[in-house]
Design an enzyme around this catalytic site. Structure first.
Site, PDB file in Angstrom:
ATOM      1  CE1 TYR A 228      -4.096   2.000   0.593  1.00  0.00           C
ATOM      2  CE2 TYR A 228      -2.583   3.355   1.861  1.00  0.00           C
ATOM      3  CZ  TYR A 228      -3.796   3.189   1.226  1.00  0.00           C
ATOM      4  OH  TYR A 228      -4.707   4.208   1.220  1.00  0.00           O
TER       5      TYR A 228
ATOM      6  CG  HIS B 244      -1.171   5.418  -1.563  1.00  0.00           C
ATOM      7  ND1 HIS B 244      -1.666   4.134  -1.595  1.00  0.00           N
ATOM      8  CD2 HIS B 244      -2.247   6.248  -1.661  1.00  0.00           C
ATOM      9  CE1 HIS B 244      -2.985   4.185  -1.704  1.00  0.00           C
ATOM     10  NE2 HIS B 244      -3.361   5.452  -1.750  1.00  0.00           N
TER      11      HIS B 244
ATOM     12  CD1 TRP C 216     -10.870   3.599  -6.226  1.00  0.00           C
ATOM     13  CD2 TRP C 216     -12.861   3.331  -7.208  1.00  0.00           C
ATOM     14  NE1 TRP C 216     -11.676   4.626  -5.813  1.00  0.00           N
ATOM     15  CE2 TRP C 216     -12.906   4.484  -6.397  1.00  0.00           C
ATOM     16  CE3 TRP C 216     -13.991   2.976  -7.931  1.00  0.00           C
ATOM     17  CZ2 TRP C 216     -14.051   5.267  -6.280  1.00  0.00           C
ATOM     18  CZ3 TRP C 216     -15.132   3.752  -7.818  1.00  0.00           C
ATOM     19  CH2 TRP C 216     -15.160   4.885  -6.993  1.00  0.00           C
TER      20      TRP C 216
END
Length: 103
Positions: free
Chosen positions: A18, A22, A76
């Site tokens: 994650y 990012h 997404w």
């Protein structure tokens, strides 16, 4: 400017991935968020519960309102393997009520 906070859920063991994704957020996604009026956007992780806590300032739409755009739908789908998602791949997102703010 309005502040908006929400929580999401990360799948166990996906913290590093994650963070990696990012750290390399797509420039066109960042640009879309800025153009939509989203700024000062932070996401925090509670590692004990895998809960992501997001807070952002917005002047117009929140990041969670941009799901009709192609780039957000791609993001997404890219993130769906490491987060709890809805059938359309959007992250399961729960708005949070502000109970205190000190300026």
């Amino acid at each position: 400017m309005q502040r908006f906070a929400f929580k999401m859920k990360l799948k166990p063991g996906c913290e590093a991935e994650y963070q990696k994704r990012h750290d390399a957020i797509w420039p066109e996604l960042s640009q879309l968020l800025k153009e939509a009026g989203v700024s000062d956007y932070s996401i925090f992780l509670d590692a004990e519960t895998n809960t992501l806590f997001a807070v952002q300032k917005q002047q117009g739409a929140s990041s969670q309102d941009l799901g009709t755009t192609e780039i957000v739908q791609k993001w997404w789908a890219y993130m769906a393997d490491i987060m709890e998602t809805n059938p359309d791949n959007s992250p399961v997102s729960v708005p949070l009520k502000e109970v205190f703010y000190m300026a």
